[in-house]
Design an enzyme around this catalytic site. Structure first.
Site, PDB file in Angstrom:
ATOM      1  N   GLU A 213       0.887  -1.173   0.000  1.00 27.80           N
ATOM      2  CA  GLU A 213       0.000   0.000   0.000  1.00 27.80           C
ATOM      3  C   GLU A 213       0.918   1.214   0.000  1.00 27.80           C
ATOM      4  O   GLU A 213       1.435   1.609   1.043  1.00 27.80           O
ATOM      5  CB  GLU A 213      -0.901   0.001   1.247  1.00 27.80           C
ATOM      6  CG  GLU A 213      -1.899  -1.143   1.315  1.00 27.80           C
ATOM      7  CD  GLU A 213      -3.145  -0.916   0.465  1.00 27.80           C
ATOM      8  OE1 GLU A 213      -3.295   0.185  -0.124  1.00 27.80           O
ATOM      9  OE2 GLU A 213      -3.970  -1.841   0.377  1.00 27.80           O
ATOM     10  N   CYS A 247      -2.111   9.659   2.508  1.00 30.56           N
ATOM     11  CA  CYS A 247      -1.604   9.037   1.270  1.00 30.56           C
ATOM     12  C   CYS A 247      -2.481   9.353   0.077  1.00 30.56           C
ATOM     13  O   CYS A 247      -2.007   9.374  -1.052  1.00 30.56           O
ATOM     14  CB  CYS A 247      -1.496   7.528   1.450  1.00 30.56           C
ATOM     15  SG  CYS A 247      -3.045   6.767   1.938  1.00 30.56           S
TER      16      CYS A 247
END
Ligand code: NAD
Length: 460
Positions: A213, A247
């Site tokens: 991720e 993010c």
């Protein structure tokens, strides 16, 4: 409370392997109990989680709650576990009759979960839910850059699970590298693309599968036909929540020229409405995680004309919500993931120019489209690739639990949340069960003239 701080890593893994081998974690009732225990442990320590996130990131409680609400995923896992673990029956071809074709999820074994510091609680617990639901043992390494949350996760896990089942190993890069040298059955890593490559290389030595991720520059396109005020608020919220250290924060804006001035004005108004004229005094505005990230961010401020913000205070690691216009594509701020409260804004004429700009950079983790026009939405969707897309809003697709979340290309591989987390930590074993009835001998030698019959039977 049990911790393994002094136990060598290899012994921790060996103990987990031995426990996994007992088969106990495969029991559905056992998994449900552990999910309930995790849920209760988080509920019991909710105030401590707010405090740890405040200490690490000056996170306001509302923003911390977005991390804690991962408990919703635990409830969903508890509710759906029986159906997730049920063998899936698949159709079988005629010549196999009578038979059963099944896909059965089985746990992988001992898994490693490595987290990042920006949503330090959520990024550990979300994959852990999948690991428990799928019946694995887990070693967890939270980020050393959010030490209060790391410590608290170690306490919560230590109070809730025995270390031969789930345990936390605290530490920095050295510890991470020690862990990566060991053989795990799966590695779930959240962090930067740079370290993602290190993780994948280490995993390759053991042929360990990975979920990565990662991050990247998530673009946000605004076309001329949107509700500018609402778009501005949603963009400002998505960009400056957690002081931009998200993010999937909109990294940079691509705005249709005709509405650029109006959008910039609305963005400025939204920043003042959310954080006041002095965001430094706002209880709702975060701080940069550490001095080196603060320095990196302040180094990006000369990439264009600052039209909002730009105020800094090194003692507090403060950088005010900042908007930049007239940004050069060559500027450092457009070369790397910003991961902080700086929003470069660029105008475009034709939509294809914005799409070209997105495609010049590696595939992003998220892509935001603000547009009423379904043709524009479709054009962008068709002509770009990104891990995720959110249309007419920012960030909220992350907490839409049934939507798998993950990157593509440079922004990562694999996904999590909801059933996707369960699938990530499962191996789907394909099983064909045949019967002793009808032993058609067409396949057996001597073959003689059997080929033509075989062709008729299999019909390929
Ligand atoms: P990072 O890659 O520096 O660190 C992540 C983890 O890796 C930490 O636990 C750290 O201890 C470990 N680590 C760091 N350097 C290492 C090395 N050389 N060898 C082995 N392990 C190492 O990332 P970060 O600064 O914690 O987080 C920021 C990045 O994470 C950004 O790129 C952001 O976009 C990304 N991110 C992605 C998601 C997502 O869900 N896709 C979520 C949050 C953050």
């Amino acid at each position: 409370m049990q911790t393994i701080a002094t136990t060598p890593i290899r012994d921790v893994i060996t103990a987990q392997r031995q426990f996994f081998a007992t088969g106990k974690t495969k029991d559905i009732a056992f998994r449900l109990t552990q999910l309930h225990n995790l849920y209760q442990a988080i509920k019991n320590r909710e105030d401590a989680i707010y405090a740890a996130l405040k200490a690490d990131l000056n996170k306001p409680n509302v923003e911390a709650y977005y991390e804690i609400v991962v408990t919703r995923d635990i409830k969903a896992a508890i509710k759906n576990l029986k159906s997730w673990t049920k063998p899936q029956k698949l159709p079988i071809p005629l010549e196999q009759f009578p038979a059963q074709a099944l896909r059965v999820p089985e746990p992988l074994g001992v898994v490693l979960i490595v987290g990042a510091w920006n949503y330090p609680f959520n990024l550990i617990i979300a994959p852990l839910i999948g690991a428990i639901a799928a019946g694995n043992c887990a070693v967890i390494k939270p980020s050393e850059l959010s030490p209060h949350t790391s410590r608290l996760i170690a306490e919560i896990i230590g109070e809730t699970f025995p270390p031969h089942y789930i345990t936390v190993v605290e530490g920095g890069i050295d510890m991470s590298q020690q862990l990566l040298a060991e053989k795990f059955d799966y590695i779930f890593f959240t962090g930067s693309p740079r370290v993602g490559k290190i993780v994948m290389e280490a995993a390759a030595k053991h042929l360990t599968p990975v979920t990565l991720e990662l991050g990247g520059k998530s673009p946000c396109i605004v076309t001329e036909d949107v509700n500018i005020e609402v778009a501005a608020k949603r963009i400002v919220w998505g960009k400056f929540v957690n002081a931009g250290q998200t993010c999937i924060a909109p990294d940079y804006l691509l705005v249709q020229q005709g509405v650029k001035a109006q959008l910039l004005a609305a963005i400025k108004a939204a920043i003042i409405e959310f954080y006041g004229n002095e965001p430094a005094n706002s209880p709702d505005y975060g701080r940069i995680i550490n001095h080196s990230h603060w320095q990196r961010l302040t180094g990006l401020l000369d990439g264009g004309e600052i039209i909002v913000g730009g105020q800094i205070n090194p003692d507090e690691r403060y950088l005010s919500p900042t908007v930049m216009d007239n940004v050069s594509l060559e500027a450092a701020v457009m070369q790397e993931e910003i991961f902080g409260p700086i929003l470069p804004v660029m105008g475009y004429g034709e939509l294809s120019e914005a799409i070209d700009q997105i495609n010049r950079l590696p595939k992003p983790l998220a892509l935001y489209i603000f547009s009423h026009n379904p043709n524009h939405q479709e054009q962008i969707l068709q002509q770009t690739s990104s891990g995720t897309v959110c249309i007419n809003d920012t960030l909220v697709h992350f907490i839409t639990s049934n939507l798998p979340f993950g990157g593509v290309g440079n922004s990562g591989m694999g996904s999590c949340h909801g059933k996707a987390s369960f699938d990530t930590f499962s191996h789907y074993k394909s099983i064909l069960k045949r019967s002793f009835l009808f032993d058609v001998d067409l396949r057996y030698p001597p073959y003689r003239d059997k080929l033509s019959w075989l062709k008729r039977l299999l019909g390929g």
